[in-house]
Motif scaffolding. Structure first.
Motif, PDB file in Angstrom:
ATOM      1  N   THR A 535       0.804  -1.133  -0.090  1.00 51.16           N
ATOM      2  CA  THR A 535       0.172   0.031   0.017  1.00 51.16           C
ATOM      3  C   THR A 535       0.700   1.146  -0.027  1.00 51.16           C
ATOM      4  N   GLY A 536       0.445   2.227  -0.366  1.00 51.16           N
ATOM      5  CA  GLY A 536       1.022   3.624  -0.678  1.00 51.16           C
ATOM      6  C   GLY A 536       1.070   4.611   0.353  1.00 51.16           C
ATOM      7  N   TYR A 537       1.885   5.652   0.418  1.00 52.00           N
ATOM      8  CA  TYR A 537       1.975   6.602   1.616  1.00 52.00           C
ATOM      9  C   TYR A 537       0.757   7.254   1.711  1.00 52.00           C
ATOM     10  N   GLU A 538      -0.153   7.461   0.807  1.00 48.00           N
ATOM     11  CA  GLU A 538      -1.252   8.122   0.950  1.00 48.00           C
ATOM     12  C   GLU A 538      -2.469   7.314   1.268  1.00 48.00           C
ATOM     13  N   ASP A 539      -2.033   5.874   1.463  1.00 47.49           N
ATOM     14  CA  ASP A 539      -3.287   5.272   1.798  1.00 47.49           C
ATOM     15  C   ASP A 539      -3.586   5.126   3.311  1.00 47.49           C
ATOM     16  N   MET A 540      -4.497   4.550   3.718  1.00 47.97           N
ATOM     17  CA  MET A 540      -4.796   4.551   5.142  1.00 47.97           C
ATOM     18  C   MET A 540      -3.611   3.840   6.128  1.00 47.97           C
ATOM     19  N   PRO A 541      -3.133   4.356   7.075  1.00 46.53           N
ATOM     20  CA  PRO A 541      -2.078   3.884   7.874  1.00 46.53           C
ATOM     21  C   PRO A 541      -2.479   2.549   8.382  1.00 46.53           C
ATOM     22  N   THR A 542      -1.385   1.700   8.412  1.00 45.03           N
ATOM     23  CA  THR A 542      -1.432   0.479   9.047  1.00 45.03           C
ATOM     24  C   THR A 542      -0.482   0.178  10.418  1.00 45.03           C
ATOM     25  N   VAL A 625      -3.631  16.515  12.365  1.00 44.50           N
ATOM     26  CA  VAL A 625      -4.939  16.363  11.729  1.00 44.50           C
ATOM     27  C   VAL A 625      -4.652  16.942  10.265  1.00 44.50           C
ATOM     28  N   ARG A 626      -4.964  15.936   9.311  1.00 45.21           N
ATOM     29  CA  ARG A 626      -4.679  16.662   7.818  1.00 45.21           C
ATOM     30  C   ARG A 626      -5.528  15.739   6.694  1.00 45.21           C
ATOM     31  N   PRO A 627      -5.659  16.120   5.577  1.00 48.30           N
ATOM     32  CA  PRO A 627      -6.364  15.006   4.663  1.00 48.30           C
ATOM     33  C   PRO A 627      -5.398  13.692   4.622  1.00 48.30           C
ATOM     34  N   LEU A 628      -5.986  12.722   4.311  1.00 51.62           N
ATOM     35  CA  LEU A 628      -5.340  11.191   3.974  1.00 51.62           C
ATOM     36  C   LEU A 628      -4.321  11.509   3.153  1.00 51.62           C
ATOM     37  N   ASN A 629      -4.602  12.027   2.055  1.00 47.85           N
ATOM     38  CA  ASN A 629      -3.593  12.231   0.816  1.00 47.85           C
ATOM     39  C   ASN A 629      -3.079  13.604   1.265  1.00 47.85           C
ATOM     40  N   ALA A 630      -2.018  13.885   1.700  1.00 52.23           N
ATOM     41  CA  ALA A 630      -1.810  15.285   1.913  1.00 52.23           C
ATOM     42  C   ALA A 630      -1.293  16.181   0.547  1.00 52.23           C
ATOM     43  N   THR A 631      -1.149  15.593  -0.307  1.00 54.39           N
ATOM     44  CA  THR A 631      -0.575  16.078  -1.695  1.00 54.39           C
ATOM     45  C   THR A 631      -2.075  16.520  -2.520  1.00 54.39           C
ATOM     46  N   LYS A 632      -3.087  16.408  -2.031  1.00 48.19           N
ATOM     47  CA  LYS A 632      -4.470  16.486  -2.683  1.00 48.19           C
ATOM     48  C   LYS A 632      -5.410  17.420  -1.843  1.00 48.19           C
ATOM     49  N   PRO A 633      -6.216  18.099  -2.492  1.00 46.68           N
ATOM     50  CA  PRO A 633      -7.241  19.197  -1.501  1.00 46.68           C
ATOM     51  C   PRO A 633      -7.938  18.011  -0.757  1.00 46.68           C
ATOM     52  N   PHE A 634      -8.478  18.690   0.594  1.00 41.73           N
ATOM     53  CA  PHE A 634      -9.323  18.100   1.246  1.00 41.73           C
ATOM     54  C   PHE A 634     -10.763  17.820   0.434  1.00 41.73           C
ATOM     55  N   ASN A 635     -11.375  16.621   0.788  1.00 42.22           N
ATOM     56  CA  ASN A 635     -12.677  16.186   0.039  1.00 42.22           C
ATOM     57  C   ASN A 635     -13.097  15.368   1.204  1.00 42.22           C
ATOM     58  N   ALA A 636     -14.339  15.482   1.748  1.00 41.60           N
ATOM     59  CA  ALA A 636     -15.092  14.888   2.755  1.00 41.60           C
ATOM     60  C   ALA A 636     -15.053  13.406   2.326  1.00 41.60           C
ATOM     61  N   ASN A 639     -10.956  12.226   0.197  1.00 44.26           N
ATOM     62  CA  ASN A 639      -9.742  12.699   0.694  1.00 44.26           C
ATOM     63  C   ASN A 639     -10.276  13.297   1.969  1.00 44.26           C
ATOM     64  N   PRO A 640     -10.861  12.652   2.910  1.00 37.32           N
ATOM     65  CA  PRO A 640     -11.481  13.196   4.379  1.00 37.32           C
ATOM     66  C   PRO A 640     -10.108  13.454   5.286  1.00 37.32           C
ATOM     67  N   LEU A 641     -10.528  13.991   6.216  1.00 36.59           N
ATOM     68  CA  LEU A 641      -9.320  14.591   7.377  1.00 36.59           C
ATOM     69  C   LEU A 641      -9.259  13.105   8.091  1.00 36.59           C
ATOM     70  N   HIS A 642      -7.975  12.964   8.496  1.00 35.69           N
ATOM     71  CA  HIS A 642      -7.712  11.771   9.439  1.00 35.69           C
ATOM     72  C   HIS A 642      -6.773  12.541  10.611  1.00 35.69           C
ATOM     73  N   ASN A 643      -6.952  11.963  11.985  1.00 41.53           N
ATOM     74  CA  ASN A 643      -6.049  12.083  12.933  1.00 41.53           C
ATOM     75  C   ASN A 643      -4.959  11.267  12.909  1.00 41.53           C
ATOM     76  N   PHE A 644      -3.659  11.602  12.786  1.00 46.12           N
ATOM     77  CA  PHE A 644      -2.557  10.851  12.540  1.00 46.12           C
ATOM     78  C   PHE A 644      -1.626  10.685  14.079  1.00 46.12           C
ATOM     79  N   VAL A 665       3.282   5.592   7.171  1.00 44.90           N
ATOM     80  CA  VAL A 665       3.019   6.583   8.287  1.00 44.90           C
ATOM     81  C   VAL A 665       3.037   5.613   9.516  1.00 44.90           C
ATOM     82  N   ILE A 666       3.518   6.096  10.608  1.00 35.40           N
ATOM     83  CA  ILE A 666       3.601   5.622  11.911  1.00 35.40           C
ATOM     84  C   ILE A 666       2.749   6.558  12.634  1.00 35.40           C
TER      85      ILE A 666
END
Length: 685
Positions: A535-542, A625-636, A639-644, A665-666
């Motif tokens: 999975t990629g950097y912009e995917d949901m963290p594992t 707290v940022r969009p899941l894919n930080a390189t793209k604009p927020f979209n609910a 590309n929703p916000l996620h608390n990392f 991401v860790i």
């Protein structure tokens, strides 16, 4: 970068803006030097740095592939990562903490100022480094999303040394040499390639046609064409290819596109050895012992370092080549990137060439001092037994990529002519390309003999009461897993700690390019219609951890490469390696203790114990707290916000792998703040 280059080489780097920063070199005063200043800090004494982006507005002078995630923005962005630092996440320099030159004023979504420092200018970023660590060599380098590999290659990397009282006492006692106020001599190793203006038009027409890239002899060159093993039109073999194309593998990548004209490559192995910013340098050494602080700052190349006497011709003239039948002095390693080792490790006595001794099916060779990208080694070498006039060669013979290698990436005198296969012609003696002859040591008379000779130094450092065993026990955290704990390939717990499966995988992107990814044991159906584990950097963290909660990561390497995996924030414990036949191999002696960059071998599970606990600070730190894919604009929805939580990362330090797309991401939650001075507690002691 070499007297044989007719022009200066355009570089990027760091320089010190403080009033007392000028250095004197060859009678002139200048502020800029490659790679930049080495920052020297002390345990428990914080350092605050303001980094200012003074890069020009405009395009970079190296190729930028805008199909790589995050690379479509400003090409002169920067983010600064303190590699190996135990730091708050807002000062870690993760890929989305980038900032731009003055006049642009853009910032990544994770850019946050240190709360108790002055508000930085639009082209600045403040960092706070607590230095709650024992003595060790860290380094700082660029980490901007999408352009890390080219920024570091252009020169944005330098060292950061942490000192402590235990190290200072070893210097005062004469155990460690006093060079550079007891800090030792850095040997920062890289590889680079240079443009030849007379031939670039035929060798690389697309380079010659791009005015942004350096056209003069001596300019840096960087690979920018994805060279498939198959002809794109019909799938027939391409003799000059280097990597498979996803449209002609089985099963093929669905709806595949051709690689872009300016493309990322799977790995970039250059043809010229560099030490401290000089191609093929030499150093005068006196008849005494020296301490060298080695850093592999290459983008992808590993080095198997050995020391030999220099060969001589029939007239006793030195040839610049290593005499592989005449070993040089031993190398005594006392520390790695995690600080002092629990015991000194002597190498090069005698040296071991790559491939000389088969060891296993997964790593079919022994080696001497193997340093993969981002690894460090703190060594002592004694030249006292050598006569003035003697010369030695620091030699490397690690293949690229390790362990199997591509012969076109191995450059040495007398190498076969590889031009028919897209490689280099035979290297002539005394010329390049060459990645085996790293540097020369020339023994000179003079200097003060060692008060404590090498044999006494070795015995002192091995002594349980005075040497590294005692220092390690006093300054390093306790092991998460007791050394020697038995493991096997099917363990679900180790030392009572649950095992979490991580995987390293090879896939193809939508352009048919080979790329590597981190994953788990969960899979999706990939673009080849088969199970895909990466999975990629912009995917949901594992990777989710809770403060001070230990975990065992069993990292399964499903690829053919040795991957140097770097983990931000904390040092970790390599417990063992287990190959898929069930053969357990303990860590190498110089991997014992703590690491933050670990070589993951193909066909092997690396069992790693981790425990994350961000440092306590005198100021509050917000969660990420940022969009899941930080390189793209927020979209609910898309590309929703996620608390990392407190956001860190782990990734391969072959930088072409990291950016395409071998990085995760860790997430650290429930940060606990123990007393600020108790750094042992914060590190698990």
């Amino acid at each position: 970068m070499h007297s044989g280059l007719p022009n200066q080489t355009t570089l990027r780097g760091y320089y010190d803006l403080s009033p007392n920063a000028s250095i004197t070199k060859l009678g002139t005063t200048e502020k800029q030097s490659y790679l930049g200043p080495i920052i020297v800090a002390h345990t428990n004494r914080p350092v605050r740095v303001t980094f200012r982006n003074e890069l020009p507005i405009g395009n970079a002078f190296l190729p930028v592939d805008t199909t790589i995630m995050g690379a479509e923005g400003v090409q002169n962005r920067t983010a600064i990562h303190l590699h190996g630092g135990f730091v708050p996440w807002i000062s870690d320099g993760t890929p989305n903490q980038w900032f731009t030159p003055s006049g642009i004023g853009q910032k990544g979504v994770s850019y946050i100022n240190v709360p108790d420092m002055a508000t930085p200018a639009a082209n600045e970023w403040n960092a706070y480094y607590p230095n709650l660590q024992s003595a060790r060599m860290l380094w700082y380098h660029d980490h901007a999303v999408g352009i890390t590999r080219t920024n570091v290659y252009a020169g944005m990397a330098s060292a950061f040394l942490v000192t402590d009282t235990a190290e200072a006492q070893l210097v005062a006692n004469g155990i460690l040499p006093a060079d550079n106020s007891g800090l030792g001599i850095p040997l920062i190793i890289q590889d680079k390639s240079f443009v030849n203006s007379a031939t670039i038009g035929t060798q690389d027409p697309s380079w010659a046609a791009n005015p942004d890239w350096g056209q003069f002899t001596g300019a840096l060159w960087y690979p920018h064409v994805y060279e498939p093993n198959q002809n794109l039109a019909d799938g027939t073999p391409n003799p000059t290819g280097r990597w498979d194309f996803g449209g002609w593998v089985y099963p093929p990548v669905q709806n595949v596109q051709n690689p872009p004209a300016v493309s990322a490559v799977a790995e970039a192995f250059q043809d010229t050895s560099m030490v401290n910013g000089v191609a093929y340098p030499y150093m005068d050494v006196q008849q005494r012992k020296y301490r060298f602080r080695i850093l592999n700052a290459a983008g992808a190349r590993a080095f198997n370092l050995q020391l030999y006497m220099e060969a001589q011709d029939i007239n006793l003239n030195y040839t610049g080549e290593a005499n592989l039948a005449q070993p040089g002095p031993a190398m005594l390693q006392i520390a790695n990137e995690g600080g002092v080792l629990p015991a000194p490790v002597e190498m090069n006595n005698p040296p071991t060439q790559w491939g000389a001794i088969p060891t296993s099916t997964t790593m079919p060779t022994a080696y001497t001092l193997l340093v993969a990208p981002a690894e460090r080694a703190d060594i002592i070498v004694d030249f006292s037994a050598l006569p003035p006039g003697a010369r030695l060669i620091l030699y490397n013979d690690a293949p690229a990529p390790a362990p199997a290698g591509d012969p076109r990436d191995d450059f040495f005198t007398g190498a076969p002519d590889q031009t028919a296969f897209g490689g280099a012609p035979t290297t002539l003696q005394g010329q390049g390309p060459n990645t085996r002859t790293m540097m020369e040591f020339r023994v000179v008379a003079g200097g003060t003999p060692d008060a404590v000779n090498y044999a006494a130094t070795k015995a002192y450092l091995a002594n349980a009461n005075t040497g590294l065993p005692a220092i390690f026990a006093q300054t390093q955290p306790k092991a998460i897993v007791p050394p020697g704990t038995p493991v096997n390939v099917r363990d679900t717990t180790v030392a009572g700690i649950p095992v979490k499966i991580k995987t390293l995988n090879e896939n193809f992107d939508s352009h048919g390019r080979l790329n590597t990814q981190i994953g788990t044991n969960a899979f999706t159906i990939g673009n080849q219609g088969t199970p895909a584990y990466g999975t990629g950097y912009e995917d949901m963290p594992t990777e989710t951890v809770f403060n001070r909660q230990p975990q065992i990561w069993t990292v399964v390497n499903n690829t053919g490469d040795v991957h140097p995996i770097h983990i931000h924030l904390e040092n970790v414990q390599l417990v063992a390696r287990v190959d898929w036949a069930g053969v357990v191999t303990p860590p190498d002696p110089n991997e014992l203790g703590w690491k933050e960059t670990i070589r993951m071998l193909p066909g092997t599970n690396a069992i790693v114990a981790v425990k994350f606990s961000p440092p306590r600070l005198s100021f509050g730190v917000p969660q990420s707290v940022r969009p899941l894919n930080a390189t793209k604009p927020f979209n609910a929805v898309t590309n929703p916000l996620h608390n990392f939580g407190f956001e860190y990362i782990w990734h391969c330090h072959m930088l072409e792998h990291e950016e395409h797309d071998m990085m995760h991401v860790i997430q650290v939650y429930n940060p606990y703040a123990p007393p600020a001075a108790d750094w042992l507690l914060m590190n698990g002691g």
